[in-house]
Design an enzyme around this catalytic site. Structure first.
Site, PDB file in Angstrom:
ATOM      1  N   HIS A 201       5.282 -12.683  11.005  1.00 54.93           N
ATOM      2  CA  HIS A 201       3.772 -12.655  11.167  1.00 54.93           C
ATOM      3  C   HIS A 201       3.131 -13.692  10.970  1.00 54.93           C
ATOM      4  CE1 HIS A 201       3.538  -8.627  12.765  1.00 54.93           C
ATOM      5  NE2 HIS A 201       4.125  -8.111  11.735  1.00 54.93           N
TER       6      HIS A 201
ATOM      7  N   HIS B 257      -1.015  -6.913   7.022  1.00 53.78           N
ATOM      8  CA  HIS B 257      -0.412  -6.573   7.947  1.00 53.78           C
ATOM      9  C   HIS B 257      -0.926  -5.409   8.994  1.00 53.78           C
ATOM     10  CE1 HIS B 257       3.010  -4.128  10.031  1.00 53.78           C
ATOM     11  NE2 HIS B 257       3.692  -5.270   9.824  1.00 53.78           N
TER      12      HIS B 257
ATOM     13  N   ILE C 210       0.950  -1.185   0.134  1.00 55.23           N
ATOM     14  CA  ILE C 210      -0.113   0.089   0.257  1.00 55.23           C
ATOM     15  C   ILE C 210       0.837   1.144  -0.279  1.00 55.23           C
ATOM     16  CG2 ILE C 210      -2.074  -1.109   1.364  1.00 55.23           C
ATOM     17  CD1 ILE C 210      -1.098   0.231   3.834  1.00 55.23           C
TER      18      ILE C 210
ATOM     19  N   GLU D 255       5.723   3.118   4.916  1.00 52.53           N
ATOM     20  CA  GLU D 255       6.760   2.336   4.481  1.00 52.53           C
ATOM     21  C   GLU D 255       7.200   2.940   3.176  1.00 52.53           C
ATOM     22  OE1 GLU D 255       9.082   0.105   5.430  1.00 52.53           O
ATOM     23  OE2 GLU D 255       8.268  -0.103   7.473  1.00 52.53           O
TER      24      GLU D 255
ATOM     25  N   GLU E   6      -2.234  -5.771  12.843  1.00 50.55           N
ATOM     26  CA  GLU E   6      -1.993  -4.559  13.614  1.00 50.55           C
ATOM     27  C   GLU E   6      -2.827  -3.331  13.405  1.00 50.55           C
ATOM     28  OE1 GLU E   6       2.188  -3.256  12.837  1.00 50.55           O
ATOM     29  OE2 GLU E   6       3.016  -5.280  13.520  1.00 50.55           O
TER      30      GLU E   6
ATOM     31  N   LEU F  85       3.642 -10.269   1.491  1.00 49.13           N
ATOM     32  CA  LEU F  85       4.623 -10.910   0.275  1.00 49.13           C
ATOM     33  C   LEU F  85       5.208 -12.006   0.620  1.00 49.13           C
ATOM     34  CD1 LEU F  85       5.820  -9.767  -2.392  1.00 49.13           C
ATOM     35  CD2 LEU F  85       7.769  -9.054  -1.241  1.00 49.13           C
ATOM     36  N   VAL F  86       5.750 -12.147   1.888  1.00 52.02           N
ATOM     37  CA  VAL F  86       6.514 -13.199   2.286  1.00 52.02           C
ATOM     38  C   VAL F  86       5.673 -14.016   3.620  1.00 52.02           C
ATOM     39  CG1 VAL F  86       8.569 -12.468   1.545  1.00 52.02           C
ATOM     40  CG2 VAL F  86       8.089 -12.182   3.972  1.00 52.02           C
TER      41      VAL F  86
END
Length: 263
Positions: free
Chosen positions: A210, A147, A87, A91, A178, A205-206
């Site tokens: 989490h 996330h 998004i 970051e 979160e 992505l990975v």
């Protein structure tokens, strides 16, 4: 004389090497295959993860500052920066600022869009998700763990959940670890269905910390344990979205669009 052009693929990073190989590394390979006229560089934004890989595995991944220095030293004149971020949040904004801050004078820079930028992106991503779980029985529920962020862009997760229902996937749910929609909201929503079994998958992505701990961990606060406590059979799918061919294709399309509108 043809100018030197390059692509910089920027990721947060992961300390889970198997997931790295199946996601970030595959994206790098696909980028090189799709854009053979461009030099390909990568950078990670997490200094903590970069440090872990260097000390634990002797794997050196450059941070943005180091990648930009290398790009300058090798005489690159045109640069496309493609984030693997999902998004347009904190970051991504911080990444763009760092790239511009460390760019050499005269370097022509363009930024590709994060994965979930337009409504068309949302639909394409969800279509890839639906294909991945096309065999899921209607009496079972799929719950994706995103996330989440304090940034206002977090609203995309609720929009994706709404879009899933609009696309006919009434047993598919989108939440975040979160932010909102949170686990409590997800359990309430799944409870309103007739589902007896819940499938958990990372919307990241990975399949990193989490996914392995917050989602699939055995501790009492994990999503797996909380859904089990609510009476559901739970199956966890530790596969990051970067492993989906359809998701990698969307990133390549974002790169093509950035190149078409650039320079």
């Amino acid at each position: 004389m043809k100018q030197k052009q390059a692509i910089l693929l920027v990721s947060f990073g992961t300390s889970y090497l198997k997931s790295k190989e199946k996601t970030i590394d595959k994206l790098l390979e696909k980028t090189a295959e799709s854009f053979p006229d461009y030099r390909i560089y990568q950078a990670w934004t997490s200094k903590v993860i970069i440090k872990i890989l260097k000390e634990r595995n002797n794997i050196v991944i450059p941070a943005i500052e180091e990648a930009m220095a290398q790009i300058h030293s090798e005489g690159i004149e045109k640069l496309i920066v493609q984030p693997t971020h999902f998004i347009n949040g904190i970051e991504n904004e911080t990444m763009e600022e760092l790239v511009l801050q460390h760019a050499a004078p005269g370097l022509d820079i363009r930024f590709g869009d994060p994965l979930l930028t337009s409504t068309e992106d949302h639909k394409a991503v969800l279509q890839a998700v639906i294909r991945e779980f096309s065999q899921l029985p209607r009496e079972e529920a799929l719950v994706y763990m995103g996330h989440g962020t304090t940034h206002h862009a977090n609203s995309v997760y609720a929009a994706l959940d709404y879009m899933l229902k609009d696309m006919g996937c009434l047993n598919f749910f989108m939440g975040t670890v979160e932010a909102y929609p949170d686990l409590d909201a997800l359990i309430r929503q799944v409870t309103r269905t007739k589902a007896r079994k819940v499938h958990l998958a990372p919307f990241m992505l990975v399949a990193g910390d989490h996914a392995n701990n917050d989602m699939a961990g055995d501790h009492k606060d994990s999503w797996k344990s909380q859904f089990e406590a609510a009476g559901y059979e739970v199956e966890c799918h530790l596969k990051g979205l970067g492993e989906y061919e359809g998701i990698r294709d969307i990133y390549m399309e974002h790169l093509r669009k950035a190149i078409e509108k650039s320079f």
